[in-house]
Scaffold this motif. Structure first.
Motif, PDB file in Angstrom:
ATOM      1  N   GLU A 163      15.798  -2.512  -5.195  1.00 60.04           N
ATOM      2  CA  GLU A 163      16.387  -1.542  -4.270  1.00 60.04           C
ATOM      3  C   GLU A 163      15.384  -0.962  -3.282  1.00 60.04           C
ATOM      4  N   TYR A 164      14.122  -0.830  -3.705  1.00 57.43           N
ATOM      5  CA  TYR A 164      13.196  -0.009  -2.925  1.00 57.43           C
ATOM      6  C   TYR A 164      11.910  -0.716  -2.504  1.00 57.43           C
ATOM      7  N   THR A 165      11.794  -2.030  -2.710  1.00 58.57           N
ATOM      8  CA  THR A 165      10.637  -2.748  -2.186  1.00 58.57           C
ATOM      9  C   THR A 165      11.124  -3.954  -1.378  1.00 58.57           C
ATOM     10  N   THR A 166      10.213  -4.569  -0.663  1.00 57.54           N
ATOM     11  CA  THR A 166      10.560  -5.730   0.163  1.00 57.54           C
ATOM     12  C   THR A 166      10.258  -7.044  -0.559  1.00 57.54           C
ATOM     13  N   LYS A 167       9.765  -6.978  -1.797  1.00 55.11           N
ATOM     14  CA  LYS A 167       9.423  -8.183  -2.547  1.00 55.11           C
ATOM     15  C   LYS A 167      10.572  -8.603  -3.454  1.00 55.11           C
ATOM     16  N   ARG A 168      10.515  -9.833  -3.927  1.00 56.11           N
ATOM     17  CA  ARG A 168      11.497 -10.327  -4.884  1.00 56.11           C
ATOM     18  C   ARG A 168      11.256  -9.691  -6.246  1.00 56.11           C
ATOM     19  N   VAL A 169      12.327  -9.480  -6.988  1.00 60.12           N
ATOM     20  CA  VAL A 169      12.200  -8.895  -8.320  1.00 60.12           C
ATOM     21  C   VAL A 169      11.277  -9.743  -9.188  1.00 60.12           C
ATOM     22  N   ASP A 170      11.323 -11.065  -9.020  1.00 65.72           N
ATOM     23  CA  ASP A 170      10.496 -11.960  -9.834  1.00 65.72           C
ATOM     24  C   ASP A 170       9.002 -11.775  -9.586  1.00 65.72           C
ATOM     25  N   ASP A 171       8.649 -11.067  -8.519  1.00 65.96           N
ATOM     26  CA  ASP A 171       7.241 -10.842  -8.223  1.00 65.96           C
ATOM     27  C   ASP A 171       6.635  -9.748  -9.096  1.00 65.96           C
ATOM     28  N   PHE A 172       7.464  -9.045  -9.856  1.00 66.01           N
ATOM     29  CA  PHE A 172       6.979  -7.903 -10.625  1.00 66.01           C
ATOM     30  C   PHE A 172       7.052  -8.186 -12.122  1.00 66.01           C
ATOM     31  N   ASP A 173       6.030  -7.787 -12.829  1.00 61.63           N
ATOM     32  CA  ASP A 173       5.986  -7.919 -14.277  1.00 61.63           C
ATOM     33  C   ASP A 173       5.307  -6.670 -14.835  1.00 61.63           C
ATOM     34  N   VAL A 174       6.008  -5.937 -15.696  1.00 61.67           N
ATOM     35  CA  VAL A 174       5.475  -4.657 -16.146  1.00 61.67           C
ATOM     36  C   VAL A 174       4.167  -4.820 -16.910  1.00 61.67           C
ATOM     37  N   GLU A 175       3.984  -5.949 -17.588  1.00 55.35           N
ATOM     38  CA  GLU A 175       2.722  -6.171 -18.301  1.00 55.35           C
ATOM     39  C   GLU A 175       1.560  -6.326 -17.318  1.00 55.35           C
ATOM     40  N   ASP A 176       1.787  -7.113 -16.271  1.00 52.68           N
ATOM     41  CA  ASP A 176       0.730  -7.346 -15.284  1.00 52.68           C
ATOM     42  C   ASP A 176       0.521  -6.152 -14.368  1.00 52.68           C
ATOM     43  N   ASP A 177       1.612  -5.452 -14.049  1.00 49.65           N
ATOM     44  CA  ASP A 177       1.541  -4.368 -13.064  1.00 49.65           C
ATOM     45  C   ASP A 177       1.314  -2.997 -13.688  1.00 49.65           C
ATOM     46  N   HIS A 178       1.254  -2.929 -15.009  1.00 47.11           N
ATOM     47  CA  HIS A 178       1.032  -1.663 -15.707  1.00 47.11           C
ATOM     48  C   HIS A 178      -0.188  -0.926 -15.154  1.00 47.11           C
ATOM     49  N   ALA A 179      -0.008   0.365 -14.904  1.00 48.77           N
ATOM     50  CA  ALA A 179      -1.112   1.235 -14.471  1.00 48.77           C
ATOM     51  C   ALA A 179      -1.696   0.818 -13.125  1.00 48.77           C
ATOM     52  N   THR A 180      -0.854   0.263 -12.250  1.00 49.79           N
ATOM     53  CA  THR A 180      -1.249  -0.020 -10.875  1.00 49.79           C
ATOM     54  C   THR A 180      -0.265   0.692  -9.946  1.00 49.79           C
ATOM     55  N   THR A 181      -0.596   0.737  -8.681  1.00 51.01           N
ATOM     56  CA  THR A 181       0.274   1.369  -7.699  1.00 51.01           C
ATOM     57  C   THR A 181       0.896   0.319  -6.799  1.00 51.01           C
ATOM     58  N   ILE A 182       2.215   0.393  -6.647  1.00 47.66           N
ATOM     59  CA  ILE A 182       2.968  -0.511  -5.781  1.00 47.66           C
ATOM     60  C   ILE A 182       3.649   0.332  -4.707  1.00 47.66           C
ATOM     61  N   ARG A 183       3.499  -0.060  -3.470  1.00 43.45           N
ATOM     62  CA  ARG A 183       4.121   0.693  -2.384  1.00 43.45           C
ATOM     63  C   ARG A 183       5.611   0.383  -2.311  1.00 43.45           C
ATOM     64  N   GLY A 184       6.419   1.410  -2.376  1.00 46.80           N
ATOM     65  CA  GLY A 184       7.858   1.276  -2.226  1.00 46.80           C
ATOM     66  C   GLY A 184       8.303   1.846  -0.898  1.00 46.80           C
ATOM     67  N   ARG A 185       9.610   1.879  -0.701  1.00 46.52           N
ATOM     68  CA  ARG A 185      10.147   2.443   0.536  1.00 46.52           C
ATOM     69  C   ARG A 185      10.185   3.958   0.425  1.00 46.52           C
ATOM     70  N   GLY A 186       9.129   4.609   0.902  1.00 50.25           N
ATOM     71  CA  GLY A 186       9.096   6.064   0.913  1.00 50.25           C
ATOM     72  C   GLY A 186       8.383   6.691  -0.260  1.00 50.25           C
ATOM     73  N   PHE A 187       7.990   5.887  -1.255  1.00 48.24           N
ATOM     74  CA  PHE A 187       7.255   6.424  -2.391  1.00 48.24           C
ATOM     75  C   PHE A 187       6.439   5.305  -3.014  1.00 48.24           C
ATOM     76  N   GLU A 188       5.677   5.642  -4.033  1.00 53.42           N
ATOM     77  CA  GLU A 188       4.885   4.660  -4.754  1.00 53.42           C
ATOM     78  C   GLU A 188       5.434   4.473  -6.167  1.00 53.42           C
ATOM     79  N   LEU A 189       5.329   3.249  -6.678  1.00 51.56           N
ATOM     80  CA  LEU A 189       5.726   2.940  -8.043  1.00 51.56           C
ATOM     81  C   LEU A 189       4.476   2.728  -8.895  1.00 51.56           C
ATOM     82  N   VAL A 190       4.483   3.286 -10.086  1.00 50.53           N
ATOM     83  CA  VAL A 190       3.430   3.016 -11.067  1.00 50.53           C
ATOM     84  C   VAL A 190       4.113   2.487 -12.325  1.00 50.53           C
TER      85      VAL A 190
END
Length: 209
Positions: free
Chosen positions: A145-172
């Motif tokens: 809903e809030y990023t420009t990337k495909r859902v398959d590009d995200f993995d909570v194990e790999d992305d844990h404790a990192t910052t991802i830029r979303g539309r108007g906010f950041e995801l951790v």
């Protein structure tokens, strides 16, 4: 939809007798809407209410998984204690993708879609700077809903404790705290502490509080 500044439980007055998901109407004790500071900069998003939240009406309370989340937030100064049924919170809002507990399974895709309006309204009204999706399912929902990337590009194990830029906010992204190793927990606390130390409001500029 205006917030009731006098309450932290369901401050937006959302429907407490929703019946869009008949199967969940039979298993829930109550509907569990969001809880917390309506002007929060941080929003924590789980998948669905656990058994404890189903009993208390407050997300992330009164069961092992919920207490693990609150313990993490307590270490950061967002929550007064990890074991209360109605925790005192500051600068954080707690919510879930779906609002009803099922004791034997997670939510179906249809149930998540049925609750989209509740979550969308909370995010728009709170306008958080940083959202912490706890687990893969919340991360997938926010990524779609809030990023420009495909859902398959995200993995909570790999992305844990990192910052991802979303539309108007950041995801951790956050691995469920009860499943984290000591190293993963330390990495998350260090990362969130670093966000608190910097001016995280640069994401979309300062706003009045």
């Amino acid at each position: 939809m205006d917030a009731n500044q006098e309450t932290v439980a369901n401050p937006f007055g959302m429907d407490e007798d929703c019946r869009q998901c008949p199967a969940l109407c039979e298993t829930r004790t109550q509907i569990v809407h969001g809880y917390g500071d309506v002007s929060a900069d941080f929003l924590v998003l789980g998948e669905s209410p656990g058994s404890g939240a189903d009993a208390t009406g407050v997300p992330f309370t009164d069961d092992e998984g919920g207490r693990a989340v609150l313990s993490m937030l307590s270490e950061l100064g967002f929550v007064d204690a990890a074991d209360g049924d109605e925790p005192t919170v500051e600068n954080v809002f707690l919510t879930t993708l779906t609002r009803c507990h099922h004791p034997e399974r997670g939510p179906t895709d249809d149930e998540v879609r049925n609750c989209e309006g509740f979550l969308t309204a909370e995010i728009r009204m709170i306008n958080p700077e940083i959202i912490l999706p706890v687990g893969q399912r919340p991360l997938d929902a926010l990524a779609a809903e809030y990023t420009t990337k495909r859902v398959d590009d995200f993995d909570v194990e790999d992305d844990h404790a990192t910052t991802i830029r979303g539309r108007g906010f950041e995801l951790v992204p956050v691995i469920a705290p009860e499943e984290q190793t000591d190293e993963q927990r330390a990495a998350l606390l260090d990362h969130l502490a670093s966000l608190l130390d910097r001016d995280y409001r640069q994401t979309k500029g300062r706003r009045g509080r």
